[in-house]
Design an enzyme around this catalytic site. Sequence first.
Site, PDB file in Angstrom:
ATOM      1  N   GLY A 208       0.834  -1.212   0.000  1.00 41.47           N
ATOM      2  CA  GLY A 208       0.000   0.000   0.000  1.00 41.47           C
ATOM      3  C   GLY A 208       0.855   1.244   0.000  1.00 41.47           C
ATOM      4  N   ASN A 209       0.253   2.361   0.325  1.00 43.13           N
ATOM      5  CA  ASN A 209       1.021   3.607   0.440  1.00 43.13           C
ATOM      6  C   ASN A 209       0.390   4.509   1.493  1.00 43.13           C
ATOM      7  OD1 ASN A 209      -0.931   5.504  -0.901  1.00 43.13           O
ATOM      8  ND2 ASN A 209      -0.607   4.041  -2.575  1.00 43.13           N
ATOM      9  N   PHE A 210       1.022   5.659   1.737  1.00 45.16           N
ATOM     10  CA  PHE A 210       0.623   6.513   2.876  1.00 45.16           C
ATOM     11  C   PHE A 210      -0.559   7.445   2.590  1.00 45.16           C
ATOM     12  CE2 PHE A 210       5.210   5.850   4.032  1.00 45.16           C
ATOM     13  CZ  PHE A 210       4.947   5.091   5.164  1.00 45.16           C
ATOM     14  N   SER A 211      -1.185   7.344   1.440  1.00 45.70           N
ATOM     15  CA  SER A 211      -2.270   8.288   1.133  1.00 45.70           C
ATOM     16  C   SER A 211      -3.391   8.185   2.173  1.00 45.70           C
ATOM     17  CB  SER A 211      -2.832   7.978  -0.261  1.00 45.70           C
ATOM     18  OG  SER A 211      -4.012   8.716  -0.446  1.00 45.70           O
ATOM     19  N   ALA A 276      -3.986   7.571  -4.938  1.00 52.05           N
ATOM     20  CA  ALA A 276      -2.591   7.144  -5.079  1.00 52.05           C
ATOM     21  C   ALA A 276      -2.640   5.648  -5.396  1.00 52.05           C
ATOM     22  CB  ALA A 276      -1.837   7.408  -3.789  1.00 52.05           C
TER      23      ALA A 276
END
Length: 401
Positions: A208-211, A276
Amino acid sequence: MLKNKHIVLGISGGIAAYKSATLVRLLVKRGAEVQVVMTPSGREFITPVTLSALTGKPVITEFFTANTGQWNSHVDLGLWADAMVIAPATACTIAKMATGVADNMLVTTYLSAKAPVFVAPAMDLDMIAHPSTVRNLRTLRSYGNHIIKPAEGELASHLIGKGRMEEPEEIVRVLERFFSSASDLKGKKVMITAGPTYERIDPVRFIGNFSSGKMGYALADEAAARGAEVTLVSGPVSITPSQPGVKVLNVESAREMHDTCQNLFPDTDIAIMCAAVADYAPAQVATHKIKRENQEVPVIELVKNPDIAASLGKIKRHGQMLVGFALETDNEQANAEDKIRRKNLDMIVLNSLRNPGTCFGTDRNKVSIITLDGACTEYPDKSKTEVAHDIIDAIVSRINK
Ligand code: C5P
């Protein structure tokens, strides 16, 4: 915009009540007629004399005016209002509004109000995060009330966090926006992607990512406030829209987001691609949790995810508008312009990772908006709510060209 508007200002008992005098002043300066209604504890924080001097009207706190015996009609007041603003709204008042505990003039007026209601919560960071407050605010939203999200910063307790009542200037802006632009996207169908995507590795792990989704949700709120029919295609986030009527379709992976957007896009006027999206996903999702014991370090083979924005760019019809985002670390403008062409976008919002305190996970953003014809407008560092306002303004002015 606020000229001759009838505003009922409800003040409950929080330290932020001292800001209510400024709020009244700003409203009156813009030509609004303001009637203040206070809870009994509101009076402990700011004197009614100050407020009646600023509004030119007696402040109402009781069902009866003690010395004259005059009955203060909450029903008349509720009908008189073009808008009711509750600022500060304490946890107690919010809970009473959510459950209909009409034991003071403020809550009875609220229950009688036919006009749109704006609620500006103000409390300590733990109180605003408590499940009880979260649930009560969600209930108010479900009644169609507009929640003016509290800001982050130093609180009266000297703790730093979320819970400060939004500044009076911003509350006035929210009202002005409501009255001025309540309809400039009327009849338009807007689709917005927001948040990260999660690409499963096994039943418990993902890429995943930090969005946080905050920018996309702010855009959804702004578009809905301006009359659009909004569908938010959201990756996994822990926030909800403030505006009633925003339809949220929850998705997890890029593939799911892609399929949902493909279905919706033909019936969409404006698509804003704010998510994102993960560029790659594991080629295989393990059906059982990958174990550590007796194993060599696992290698996860990746496959490319579809580019959702580009795929919509390929099927875009005349009259549809496609807006993308770009997060660049270098050659920002050149890369963004290249992206406009490659994905067949009409506009791109460029945010830079160079600005500390803005972008991922924060409440602020600093953007530039670049259009297909190469025009670039740079904006200063602002709250995401204000950035959303600028982006929607840019979209509206392009539609009206
Ligand atoms: O190519 P890049 O990821 O920098 O492009 C960013 C823009 O494209 C954003 O608007 C993002 O939402 C969108 N995007 C997408 N699908 C992807 C990757 C990015 O819609 N797989």
